[in-house]
Write a protein that holds these residues in place. Structure first.
Motif, short mmCIF file in Angstrom:
data_model
loop_
_atom_site.label_atom_id
_atom_site.label_comp_id
_atom_site.label_asym_id
_atom_site.label_seq_id
_atom_site.Cartn_x
_atom_site.Cartn_y
_atom_site.Cartn_z
N GLU A 11 36.28 -41.53 -51.52
CA GLU A 11 35.13 -40.96 -52.65
C GLU A 11 33.69 -41.36 -51.86
O GLU A 11 32.75 -41.24 -51.89
CB GLU A 11 35.28 -41.63 -53.93
CG GLU A 11 36.18 -40.79 -54.53
CD GLU A 11 36.22 -41.14 -56.44
OE1 GLU A 11 36.10 -42.21 -56.62
OE2 GLU A 11 36.83 -40.55 -56.90
N ARG A 15 30.83 -39.44 -49.90
CA ARG A 15 29.59 -39.88 -50.37
C ARG A 15 28.93 -40.22 -49.77
O ARG A 15 27.38 -39.68 -49.20
CB ARG A 15 28.86 -40.19 -51.67
CG ARG A 15 28.04 -40.93 -52.16
CD ARG A 15 28.53 -41.34 -53.68
NE ARG A 15 28.93 -40.19 -54.73
CZ ARG A 15 29.45 -40.76 -55.58
NH1 ARG A 15 29.66 -41.93 -56.37
NH2 ARG A 15 30.45 -39.68 -56.67
N ASP A 45 35.06 -33.44 -49.57
CA ASP A 45 33.72 -34.42 -49.45
C ASP A 45 33.53 -33.50 -50.43
O ASP A 45 33.09 -34.78 -51.14
CB ASP A 45 33.67 -34.75 -48.43
CG ASP A 45 34.38 -35.29 -47.70
OD1 ASP A 45 34.97 -36.11 -47.62
OD2 ASP A 45 33.81 -35.41 -46.48
N ARG A 48 35.01 -34.04 -53.79
CA ARG A 48 35.59 -35.37 -54.59
C ARG A 48 33.95 -35.80 -55.45
O ARG A 48 34.33 -36.98 -56.31
CB ARG A 48 35.99 -36.44 -53.72
CG ARG A 48 37.15 -36.19 -52.83
CD ARG A 48 37.24 -37.52 -51.90
NE ARG A 48 38.91 -38.17 -51.14
CZ ARG A 48 39.07 -36.63 -50.36
NH1 ARG A 48 37.62 -35.90 -49.56
NH2 ARG A 48 40.28 -36.84 -50.27
N ASP A 49 33.20 -34.95 -54.85
CA ASP A 49 31.73 -35.47 -55.35
C ASP A 49 31.35 -34.31 -56.67
O ASP A 49 30.58 -34.62 -57.19
CB ASP A 49 30.84 -35.17 -54.26
CG ASP A 49 29.06 -36.04 -54.63
OD1 ASP A 49 29.23 -37.31 -54.95
OD2 ASP A 49 28.20 -35.97 -54.48
N TYR A 51 31.11 -31.09 -56.60
CA TYR A 51 29.90 -30.21 -56.36
C TYR A 51 30.53 -28.93 -56.91
O TYR A 51 31.39 -27.99 -57.15
CB TYR A 51 30.24 -30.23 -55.52
CG TYR A 51 28.91 -29.33 -54.21
CD1 TYR A 51 28.18 -28.67 -55.09
CD2 TYR A 51 29.35 -28.27 -53.62
CE1 TYR A 51 27.36 -28.19 -54.16
CE2 TYR A 51 28.84 -27.03 -53.23
CZ TYR A 51 27.79 -26.94 -53.25
OH TYR A 51 26.74 -26.27 -53.20
N VAL A 211 26.24 -32.22 -58.22
CA VAL A 211 26.84 -33.51 -57.55
C VAL A 211 27.09 -34.38 -58.98
O VAL A 211 26.43 -34.42 -59.90
CB VAL A 211 27.01 -33.67 -56.34
CG1 VAL A 211 27.74 -32.25 -55.07
CG2 VAL A 211 25.03 -33.68 -56.28
N GLU A 212 28.04 -35.32 -59.47
CA GLU A 212 27.58 -36.66 -59.86
C GLU A 212 26.87 -37.34 -60.40
O GLU A 212 26.50 -37.61 -60.61
CB GLU A 212 28.98 -37.15 -59.22
CG GLU A 212 30.86 -36.70 -59.40
CD GLU A 212 32.28 -37.61 -59.75
OE1 GLU A 212 31.28 -38.78 -59.44
OE2 GLU A 212 32.84 -36.85 -59.83
N GLU A 213 25.95 -37.31 -58.25
CA GLU A 213 25.42 -38.43 -58.57
C GLU A 213 23.85 -37.64 -59.24
O GLU A 213 22.74 -38.65 -59.05
CB GLU A 213 24.93 -38.95 -57.56
CG GLU A 213 24.80 -38.38 -56.18
CD GLU A 213 25.62 -37.52 -55.93
OE1 GLU A 213 25.51 -37.23 -54.65
OE2 GLU A 213 26.53 -37.82 -55.86
#
Length: 235
Positions: A11, A15, A45, A48-49, A51, A211-213
């Protein structure tokens, strides 16, 4: 390394690649080189984020078709601008769209999109920071652009070309990361195109999941119907 540590490492690496892509200064050569190396792991990728942009953009296209376009989804021509590996195309196909074309700057990413078999045509080596010379004006009912108006990638003025290839009364749907919207002239470009009668903002979803962040804004524009030329009076 145990399973949890390995998952965390994957992860973090994913990122980092995403973050690194935002520092490419919209330079075509650097972008091509970066995505050549990223194409094979891109889907895992961004998965995992967290998206979810492609799903949201596709759902907006579905809503627009239902509300405004009389033809069935299978007859709606869509351009996926900056299609990447085809994540948006897969979501569009799931919703019943069938006439989907795509292009991407990266040949390797475009090849991945072609392998999904949901596109009728995919082109690589197409730079959205320049004229889309291979695409005729007023060709598509809906143009979608997800994950492209982001830092280090495509400049705001590319929105004009997306409008050009879209038919009058058609729609342009794009995502912008919050960081992009806040640090570029994207909203100024929107106002300029609106004042010129090129695009009409129809809907904007602020701070939507992306996305997560980081969240994103999702924009729906309509291309206005061109005014007909005045007819000459007969003597």
């Amino acid at each position: 390394m145990n399973t949890l540590d390995r998952q965390t490492a994957l992860e973090q690496a994913a990122r980092k690649r995403i973050t690194d892509s935002h520092a490419l200064d919209s330079d075509a050569g650097r972008l091509v080189h970066f995505y050549r190396g990223w194409a094979s792991s891109y889907d895992s990728d961004v998965g995992r984020d967290g998206y979810c942009g492609p799903m949201i953009v596709a759902e907006l296209a579905g809503a627009v078709q239902t509300a405004y376009l009389a033809r069935q989804r299978a007859a709606i021509a869509i351009l996926d601008a900056g299609c990447g590996t085809g994540l948006v195309g897969v979501e569009l196909e799931r919703l019943g769209f069938r006439l989907i074309d795509g292009f991407d700057l990266s040949v390797e990413m475009a090849e991945k999109a072609q392998q999904t078999r949901v596109y009728r045509n995919v082109r690589g080596d197409v730079d959205l920071n320049g004229p889309l010379s291979d695409y005729s004006s007023a060709s598509y009912d809906i143009t979608v652009c997800c994950g492209v108006f982001t830092l280090g990638h495509v400049r705001p003025d590319a929105l004009r070309e997306l409008a050009r290839v879209t038919r009058p009364n058609g729609f342009v749907i794009v995502s912008t990361r919050k960081s992009y919207a806040e640090t570029t002239s994207f909203e100024d470009e929107v106002r300029s195109l609106q004042n010129a009668g090129i695009l009409i903002p129809a809907q904007r979803l602020n701070d939507g999941r992306y996305v997560e962040e980081e969240d994103a804004h999702y924009w729906v524009f309509q291309v206005p119907k061109k005014a007909s030329a005045p007819t000459e009076e007969r003597p």
